[in-house]
Structures are given as C-alpha cells and as structure tokens.
Motif scaffolding. Structure first.
Motif, PDB file in Angstrom:
ATOM      1  N   LYS A 128       0.970  -1.368   0.140  1.00  0.00           N
ATOM      2  CA  LYS A 128       0.004   0.015  -0.102  1.00  0.00           C
ATOM      3  C   LYS A 128       0.849   1.209   0.049  1.00  0.00           C
ATOM      4  O   LYS A 128       0.375   2.035  -0.828  1.00  0.00           O
ATOM      5  CB  LYS A 128      -0.865  -0.101   1.196  1.00  0.00           C
ATOM      6  CG  LYS A 128      -1.775   1.394   1.330  1.00  0.00           C
ATOM      7  CD  LYS A 128      -3.026   1.047   0.097  1.00  0.00           C
ATOM      8  CE  LYS A 128      -3.786   2.119   0.341  1.00  0.00           C
ATOM      9  NZ  LYS A 128      -4.849   2.241  -0.932  1.00  0.00           N
ATOM     10  N   ARG A 129       2.083   1.125   0.939  1.00  0.00           N
ATOM     11  CA  ARG A 129       2.937   2.370   0.867  1.00  0.00           C
ATOM     12  C   ARG A 129       3.557   2.519  -0.456  1.00  0.00           C
ATOM     13  O   ARG A 129       3.867   3.626  -1.064  1.00  0.00           O
ATOM     14  CB  ARG A 129       4.098   2.375   1.921  1.00  0.00           C
ATOM     15  CG  ARG A 129       3.204   2.499   3.198  1.00  0.00           C
ATOM     16  CD  ARG A 129       4.321   2.681   4.327  1.00  0.00           C
ATOM     17  NE  ARG A 129       5.170   1.218   4.515  1.00  0.00           N
ATOM     18  CZ  ARG A 129       4.715   0.204   5.469  1.00  0.00           C
ATOM     19  NH1 ARG A 129       3.760   0.428   6.102  1.00  0.00           N
ATOM     20  NH2 ARG A 129       5.457  -0.763   5.416  1.00  0.00           N
ATOM     21  N   LEU A 130       3.800   1.270  -1.096  1.00  0.00           N
ATOM     22  CA  LEU A 130       4.580   1.469  -2.446  1.00  0.00           C
ATOM     23  C   LEU A 130       3.487   1.980  -3.689  1.00  0.00           C
ATOM     24  O   LEU A 130       3.949   3.066  -4.318  1.00  0.00           O
ATOM     25  CB  LEU A 130       5.095   0.106  -3.001  1.00  0.00           C
ATOM     26  CG  LEU A 130       5.561  -0.068  -4.234  1.00  0.00           C
ATOM     27  CD1 LEU A 130       7.026   0.893  -4.601  1.00  0.00           C
ATOM     28  CD2 LEU A 130       6.086  -1.356  -4.726  1.00  0.00           C
ATOM     29  N   GLU A 131       2.227   1.714  -3.558  1.00  0.00           N
ATOM     30  CA  GLU A 131       1.213   2.316  -4.393  1.00  0.00           C
ATOM     31  C   GLU A 131       1.163   3.779  -4.086  1.00  0.00           C
ATOM     32  O   GLU A 131       1.000   4.613  -5.213  1.00  0.00           O
ATOM     33  CB  GLU A 131       0.003   1.220  -4.156  1.00  0.00           C
ATOM     34  CG  GLU A 131      -0.020   0.203  -4.802  1.00  0.00           C
ATOM     35  CD  GLU A 131      -1.219  -0.870  -4.522  1.00  0.00           C
ATOM     36  OE1 GLU A 131      -1.561  -1.456  -5.215  1.00  0.00           O
ATOM     37  OE2 GLU A 131      -2.033  -0.505  -3.313  1.00  0.00           O
ATOM     38  N   GLU A 132       1.269   4.218  -3.018  1.00  0.00           N
ATOM     39  CA  GLU A 132       0.963   5.702  -2.462  1.00  0.00           C
ATOM     40  C   GLU A 132       2.147   6.276  -3.258  1.00  0.00           C
ATOM     41  O   GLU A 132       2.170   7.336  -3.722  1.00  0.00           O
ATOM     42  CB  GLU A 132       0.897   5.734  -1.158  1.00  0.00           C
ATOM     43  CG  GLU A 132      -0.423   5.297  -0.487  1.00  0.00           C
ATOM     44  CD  GLU A 132      -0.430   5.318   1.143  1.00  0.00           C
ATOM     45  OE1 GLU A 132       0.755   5.512   1.595  1.00  0.00           O
ATOM     46  OE2 GLU A 132      -1.393   4.888   1.614  1.00  0.00           O
ATOM     47  N   SER A 133       3.272   5.640  -3.290  1.00  0.00           N
ATOM     48  CA  SER A 133       4.607   6.344  -3.635  1.00  0.00           C
ATOM     49  C   SER A 133       4.575   6.612  -5.156  1.00  0.00           C
ATOM     50  O   SER A 133       4.852   7.351  -5.658  1.00  0.00           O
ATOM     51  CB  SER A 133       5.739   5.521  -3.377  1.00  0.00           C
ATOM     52  OG  SER A 133       6.929   5.870  -4.111  1.00  0.00           O
ATOM     53  N   VAL A 134       3.982   5.736  -6.092  1.00  0.00           N
ATOM     54  CA  VAL A 134       3.743   5.584  -7.302  1.00  0.00           C
ATOM     55  C   VAL A 134       2.756   6.354  -7.961  1.00  0.00           C
ATOM     56  O   VAL A 134       2.465   6.814  -9.027  1.00  0.00           O
ATOM     57  CB  VAL A 134       4.107   4.260  -8.082  1.00  0.00           C
ATOM     58  CG1 VAL A 134       5.484   3.545  -7.561  1.00  0.00           C
ATOM     59  CG2 VAL A 134       2.646   3.343  -7.459  1.00  0.00           C
TER      60      VAL A 134
END
Length: 322
Positions: free
Chosen positions: A39-45
């Motif tokens: 989820k944090r990676l998706e927020e980053s991209v």
C-alpha cells in the motif's frame, strides 16, 4: 520519486507467487504486514499496482510498467552486494558467464582457472549455448559476460572491443570417412555428403554459408540440425556425418583419434571471437576479473599451446591436419 528496495522485493515476490498469502509465506512476513508495505509503495507511485481477484493478484497497467524496473533494481542491488563481498574477500562474488561450445571447451576453462587461482573465494556459473541463447542470458541478467563470434551486437548487447581473438574452423569427419581416404579434396566434394550443423542463424551456420559463398558454392544441404555439441560430435564420430567445427571444439576428440579435420584445398576459415556485455549498467566486479583474465590469456598463449589445438591467438593459427 525514490524507491524502497525492500518494497520492490515484496512487489516482485507477489508477482512471482501470484498471491499475497503465498508471497508473505515466502518472505516470512504476515499477510497484513505485506499488504501495508505494498500500500505504501502504491502511494509512492501514485496508483494501484495490483487488481485483487479471487484467484490471486494481477498487475494493473501501472504494475506492468513498474515490473521490469523493479526486477532490474533488485538484480542491481544483488550484484552490488556480491561485488562488495568479493572485494572484502567474503566468498560471495559470482562470475556469471556464457559461451559458445568452442570457447567453453578450452579458453573459458583456462580463464576460470586463472581467476580462481587469484580469487579463490569467487564462484563461477557457466551456461553454454549459441548466440541467441547468450543474448537472452545477458538481457535477463542470467549472465554478465557472453563469449561468442563477433558481429552479433544488438540494441541491448555490445561487443568489448579489446577482448577478441581468432581461431580456425574445419570440415570434420570420422577417421574412416570415405572423404578422408581420398586425402586432399575440393570443398565442392562435401556438397553431396550428409551434414550435421547448428541451425540457421547460428554462428557456425553463418560461417559455413560465408565460406561456401566465398568459394562460389551453394550452402550444403543440412541433414541434421542440433544446438547440442554432444549430438553433433556423436553424429560425426559414430554415424558417418560431416560437420563444421573450430579447432578447440574438437581438440579432445582429435587427440583421441575419433574426429579429424578433412584436408580441403584452399580452405582458410578464420573467425573472430569476442566478449560481449549488456549496454546498460556497470559490469559486476567478478565478471570484470574474468574479463581481465581473458584479455591476458588470449594475448599471451604460448605458441606451443596454440599450435595443433587451434587455440585463440592474435592471428589465425596453423592447420591441424595429421
């Protein structure tokens, strides 16, 4: 935008495993912890990387775009760790190299021995194959160096100009082949024979094609095609076929008296062999050590090593007829 390598590793694990649960088990994480990290990676991209389905996780368009970069970054990080470990003498460095059969038969083993004498803590992984297999290995990072005939550069693969050498190729047969009994023959006399050769587009095939064309002859009809060096040697040594091999490729069989070079009038078939690497990225330190050894070896083989074995040298070597 910066990427967290640990998150990318988790992303790659989900793609490989096909589901969040299986990936969590592989990574020794809880499923909620893995879900939060993605989820944090998706927020980053800035968007969803996966679509959740009852049968698992599927990449979104954004996820598909990220995947090759995530895999590349993970591989680069692994290579960096291996390089640093090798420099510190921790026996973690891996030399990953691929070669065509003739180089794998002589030059590569000698180079590997030289490297491991100096760096005994390194480990070597070798694949043998024709050019298209070596290109695939380079582009997928299965190998870092490829040793093959020159002229095979592609958009993603480049030749290393200061690491090249030459050897000679021959029409080969069993000692009792009828053509051998005739002594010195014309190249055109081989056209009516049963040939065993690597497939169209491979280095040996192209070399035969170029050689026959230079003599004003058509390409011989190939009775058996194979990418297996073992199969080709067996067909020549045991089954009455003729073939096309560089000197180092059949040197052991020549010394054992099971494969010989036919004496063909006017035949002079040198080829240039070259080291190749990926155009992008830095050559890992373990592979660079092998490359240095290859440069040293191919420029300094003693004449007694070159004569009779068609070993690499700065120039084409003498014929190896008995």
């Amino acid at each position: 935008m910066s990427f967290n390598l640990q998150q990318l590793e988790m992303f790659n694990a989900i793609v490989s495993a096909g589901s969040l649960g299986r990936a969590a088990a592989l990574l020794n994480l809880t499923q909620p912890a893995l879900s939060r990290a993605i989820k944090r990676l998706e927020e980053s991209v800035g968007g969803a990387l996966f679509e959740r389905h009852t049968k698992g996780m599927h990449l979104t368009v954004l996820g598909q775009a990220l995947l090759p970069h995530a895999m590349s970054l993970q591989r680069e990080a692994q290579q960096a760790r291996e390089e640093l470990d090798a420099i510190r003498g921790l026996a973690k460095g891996v030399i990953k190299v691929g070669a065509v059969g003739s180089i794998a038969s002589l030059v590569l083993p000698l180079a590997v021995r030289g490297v491991l004498d100096k760096w005994p803590n390194l480990r070597v992984e070798i694949i043998e194959g024709v050019w298209d297999r070596l290109v695939e290995g380079l582009l997928t990072h299965e190998i870092d160096l490829a040793l093959s005939t020159s002229g095979g550069q592609t958009e993603g693969v480049a030749a290393i100009a200061d690491c090249c050498w030459t050897d000679l190729s021959y029409v080969v047969a069993a000692p009792d082949h009828p053509l051998r009994q005739q002594g010195r023959i014309a190249l055109e006399q081989t056209l009516g024979q049963r040939w065993a050769l690597t497939p169209k587009g491979t280095g040996p095939y192209l070399h035969v094609q170029e050689t026959f064309a230079r003599h004003g002859l058509p390409m011989p009809e190939i009775a058996v095609e194979s990418r297996s060096v073992t199969v080709l040697k067996s067909l020549v040594a045991r089954c009455g076929f003729i073939g096309w091999m560089s000197g180092p490729m059949f040197d052991t069989e020549r010394q054992a008296g099971v494969i010989v070079a036919l004496e063909v009038a006017g035949l002079d078939a040198p080829r240039t062999l070259t080291a190749f690497r990926r155009r992008q990225g830095i050559l890992p330190a373990p592979a660079a050590r092998l490359l240095d050894e290859l440069r040293h070896l191919t420029g300094s083989l003693a004449p007694t090593q070159r004569a009779g074995a068609a070993s690499p040298s700065a120039t084409a070597i003498a014929p190896i007829f008995p």
